[in-house]
Design a protein around this motif. Sequence first.
Motif, PDB file in Angstrom:
ATOM      1  N   UNK A 293       0.986  16.331 -12.328  1.00  0.00           N
ATOM      2  CA  UNK A 293       0.523  15.216 -11.501  1.00  0.00           C
ATOM      3  C   UNK A 293       1.551  14.087 -11.445  1.00  0.00           C
ATOM      4  N   UNK A 294       2.377  13.977 -12.477  1.00  0.00           N
ATOM      5  CA  UNK A 294       3.351  12.887 -12.536  1.00  0.00           C
ATOM      6  C   UNK A 294       4.555  13.127 -11.627  1.00  0.00           C
ATOM      7  N   UNK A 295       4.721  14.358 -11.138  1.00  0.00           N
ATOM      8  CA  UNK A 295       5.847  14.650 -10.264  1.00  0.00           C
ATOM      9  C   UNK A 295       7.175  14.376 -10.936  1.00  0.00           C
ATOM     10  N   UNK A 296       8.117  13.747 -10.226  1.00  0.00           N
ATOM     11  CA  UNK A 296       9.458  13.505 -10.794  1.00  0.00           C
ATOM     12  C   UNK A 296       9.499  12.339 -11.794  1.00  0.00           C
ATOM     13  N   UNK A 297       8.347  11.710 -12.070  1.00  0.00           N
ATOM     14  CA  UNK A 297       8.332  10.557 -12.977  1.00  0.00           C
ATOM     15  C   UNK A 297       8.178  10.964 -14.438  1.00  0.00           C
ATOM     16  N   UNK A 298       8.108  12.276 -14.711  1.00  0.00           N
ATOM     17  CA  UNK A 298       7.917  12.757 -16.085  1.00  0.00           C
ATOM     18  C   UNK A 298       8.749  14.011 -16.306  1.00  0.00           C
ATOM     19  N   UNK A 299       9.370  14.102 -17.468  1.00  0.00           N
ATOM     20  CA  UNK A 299      10.137  15.275 -17.858  1.00  0.00           C
ATOM     21  C   UNK A 299       9.648  15.741 -19.224  1.00  0.00           C
ATOM     22  N   UNK A 300       9.246  17.009 -19.310  1.00  0.00           N
ATOM     23  CA  UNK A 300       8.766  17.569 -20.576  1.00  0.00           C
ATOM     24  C   UNK A 300       9.958  17.976 -21.422  1.00  0.00           C
ATOM     25  N   UNK A 301      10.003  17.529 -22.663  1.00  0.00           N
ATOM     26  CA  UNK A 301      11.077  17.876 -23.595  1.00  0.00           C
ATOM     27  C   UNK A 301      10.636  18.934 -24.601  1.00  0.00           C
ATOM     28  N   UNK A 302       9.396  18.882 -25.033  1.00  0.00           N
ATOM     29  CA  UNK A 302       8.872  19.826 -26.028  1.00  0.00           C
ATOM     30  C   UNK A 302       7.343  19.797 -25.950  1.00  0.00           C
ATOM     31  N   UNK A 303       6.736  20.912 -26.351  1.00  0.00           N
ATOM     32  CA  UNK A 303       7.309  22.133 -26.925  1.00  0.00           C
ATOM     33  C   UNK A 303       7.999  22.984 -25.859  1.00  0.00           C
ATOM     34  N   UNK A 304       8.854  23.884 -26.297  1.00  0.00           N
ATOM     35  CA  UNK A 304       9.655  24.688 -25.379  1.00  0.00           C
ATOM     36  C   UNK A 304       8.791  25.510 -24.436  1.00  0.00           C
ATOM     37  N   UNK A 305       7.680  26.061 -24.946  1.00  0.00           N
ATOM     38  CA  UNK A 305       6.820  26.906 -24.116  1.00  0.00           C
ATOM     39  C   UNK A 305       6.240  26.101 -22.948  1.00  0.00           C
ATOM     40  N   UNK A 306       5.785  24.889 -23.239  1.00  0.00           N
ATOM     41  CA  UNK A 306       5.216  24.057 -22.174  1.00  0.00           C
ATOM     42  C   UNK A 306       6.305  23.617 -21.200  1.00  0.00           C
ATOM     43  N   UNK A 307       7.490  23.305 -21.705  1.00  0.00           N
ATOM     44  CA  UNK A 307       8.604  22.924 -20.829  1.00  0.00           C
ATOM     45  C   UNK A 307       8.944  24.062 -19.879  1.00  0.00           C
ATOM     46  N   UNK A 308       8.962  25.304 -20.395  1.00  0.00           N
ATOM     47  CA  UNK A 308       9.282  26.468 -19.563  1.00  0.00           C
ATOM     48  C   UNK A 308       8.216  26.676 -18.490  1.00  0.00           C
ATOM     49  N   UNK A 309       6.943  26.472 -18.855  1.00  0.00           N
ATOM     50  CA  UNK A 309       5.866  26.667 -17.888  1.00  0.00           C
ATOM     51  C   UNK A 309       5.928  25.620 -16.779  1.00  0.00           C
ATOM     52  N   UNK A 310       6.258  24.375 -17.131  1.00  0.00           N
ATOM     53  CA  UNK A 310       6.396  23.333 -16.117  1.00  0.00           C
ATOM     54  C   UNK A 310       7.577  23.653 -15.200  1.00  0.00           C
ATOM     55  N   UNK A 311       8.708  24.090 -15.780  1.00  0.00           N
ATOM     56  CA  UNK A 311       9.885  24.426 -14.977  1.00  0.00           C
ATOM     57  C   UNK A 311       9.566  25.569 -14.016  1.00  0.00           C
ATOM     58  N   UNK A 312       8.827  26.563 -14.509  1.00  0.00           N
ATOM     59  CA  UNK A 312       8.458  27.706 -13.656  1.00  0.00           C
ATOM     60  C   UNK A 312       7.569  27.240 -12.506  1.00  0.00           C
ATOM     61  N   UNK A 313       6.582  26.379 -12.812  1.00  0.00           N
ATOM     62  CA  UNK A 313       5.680  25.902 -11.766  1.00  0.00           C
ATOM     63  C   UNK A 313       6.431  25.082 -10.720  1.00  0.00           C
ATOM     64  N   UNK A 314       7.383  24.248 -11.160  1.00  0.00           N
ATOM     65  CA  UNK A 314       8.150  23.429 -10.235  1.00  0.00           C
ATOM     66  C   UNK A 314       9.030  24.314  -9.351  1.00  0.00           C
ATOM     67  N   UNK A 315       9.614  25.363  -9.939  1.00  0.00           N
ATOM     68  CA  UNK A 315      10.444  26.284  -9.157  1.00  0.00           C
ATOM     69  C   UNK A 315       9.630  26.991  -8.090  1.00  0.00           C
ATOM     70  N   UNK A 316       8.427  27.411  -8.433  1.00  0.00           N
ATOM     71  CA  UNK A 316       7.567  28.086  -7.460  1.00  0.00           C
ATOM     72  C   UNK A 316       7.162  27.139  -6.342  1.00  0.00           C
ATOM     73  N   UNK A 317       6.877  25.874  -6.700  1.00  0.00           N
ATOM     74  CA  UNK A 317       6.531  24.900  -5.680  1.00  0.00           C
ATOM     75  C   UNK A 317       7.710  24.654  -4.749  1.00  0.00           C
ATOM     76  N   UNK A 318       8.950  24.571  -5.332  1.00  0.00           N
ATOM     77  CA  UNK A 318      10.125  24.370  -4.506  1.00  0.00           C
ATOM     78  C   UNK A 318      10.342  25.532  -3.545  1.00  0.00           C
ATOM     79  N   UNK A 319      10.113  26.754  -4.058  1.00  0.00           N
ATOM     80  CA  UNK A 319      10.278  27.937  -3.213  1.00  0.00           C
ATOM     81  C   UNK A 319       9.259  27.946  -2.076  1.00  0.00           C
ATOM     82  N   UNK A 320       8.005  27.489  -2.405  1.00  0.00           N
ATOM     83  CA  UNK A 320       6.953  27.494  -1.397  1.00  0.00           C
ATOM     84  C   UNK A 320       7.288  26.535  -0.253  1.00  0.00           C
ATOM     85  N   UNK A 321       8.028  25.458  -0.558  1.00  0.00           N
ATOM     86  CA  UNK A 321       8.378  24.494   0.477  1.00  0.00           C
ATOM     87  C   UNK A 321       9.782  24.714   1.048  1.00  0.00           C
ATOM     88  N   UNK A 322      10.427  25.843   0.650  1.00  0.00           N
ATOM     89  CA  UNK A 322      11.715  26.198   1.229  1.00  0.00           C
ATOM     90  C   UNK A 322      12.847  25.321   0.729  1.00  0.00           C
TER      91      UNK A 322
END
Length: 322
Positions: A293-322
């Motif tokens: 919900x925070x969009x680009x105003x928040x960056x997850x540093x840890x735990x690694x598993x949660x950081x990876x899941x956020x990165x994956x979700x952001x990548x999928x959203x970017x792909x969906x919008x081309x």
Amino acid sequence: MRASRLLSVLLLLQNRGRMTAEELAEELEVSVRTVYRDIEALSTAGVPVYADRGRSGGYRLVAGYRTKLTGFTEEEAQALALTGLPDAAAELGLGGVLAAARLKLLAALPEDLRSRAGRLTERFFVDIPGWFRDVESPPLLAALAHAVWENNRIRVGYRRWDNSEVTRTLEPLGLILKAGNWYLAARRNGADRTYRVSRIFGLEELPEPFERPAGFDLAGYWQQWSERFERRLYPSVALVRLSPRGRDLVPFYLGAVGARALRESGGEVDEDGWSRVELPVEPGAPALGELLRFGPELQVLAPDELRARVAEAVAKMGAAYG
């Protein structure tokens, strides 16, 4: 019933001065014809009430007349604890009692204090529920309140969070209104528990009373239960970087729990204006949704598993919008 209403008419006129029949009827939730009959009954009883004719007319008492019939009943004295919460009082079946108690209290005040009290209600108002939600109106709330007053055991049908239904015999200790939702604090098999009132679908008040625990503090119990509930709801912690805008959004997105985390973080800011904060998060998918919900105003540093899941979700959203 009528005697109580006649007293209410008398106190309304004493406290407010001139009132029309329509205003009295709306205040007392009766018909205008009933008001006419009540005014006639008061006049017959010797109360100096008279009518002013014309467009700005209405009923009023002779100047200087004041009744001394302001003694509180037991119910009215108890209802005063809900002053400022008229909706909650109505849900508990005490709306009319609270209104009568308030009238008697105002009637007993000297003129200058009564005027100050009137100005206070004109200038300050407390609205309990959060935005976009109403106070619950559980149909069994008044019956529960009666059992609480009388210290009577109850047998209830209860729908748990997984939608399964159980029957419980409880000793009701108190009712709590939290953010528009009603909760019942009750003792079962010697242990104190909390039940969402809207999930109670059946209630039988048993004839045998129970002995209320000595020294039970409802407010203290609720505070302790709320803290335990928050720990269960937010069992994990995420280390994040927040922009200044992100910090401002924390109380809106994560409520009091997030605001407390901000206060405890120390507020150290790096050269880019961002700060590191440990935020409590829910387990699994809810944590991912909360942080996205925070969009680009928040960056997850840890735990690694949660950081990876956020990165994956952001990548999928970017792909969906081309």
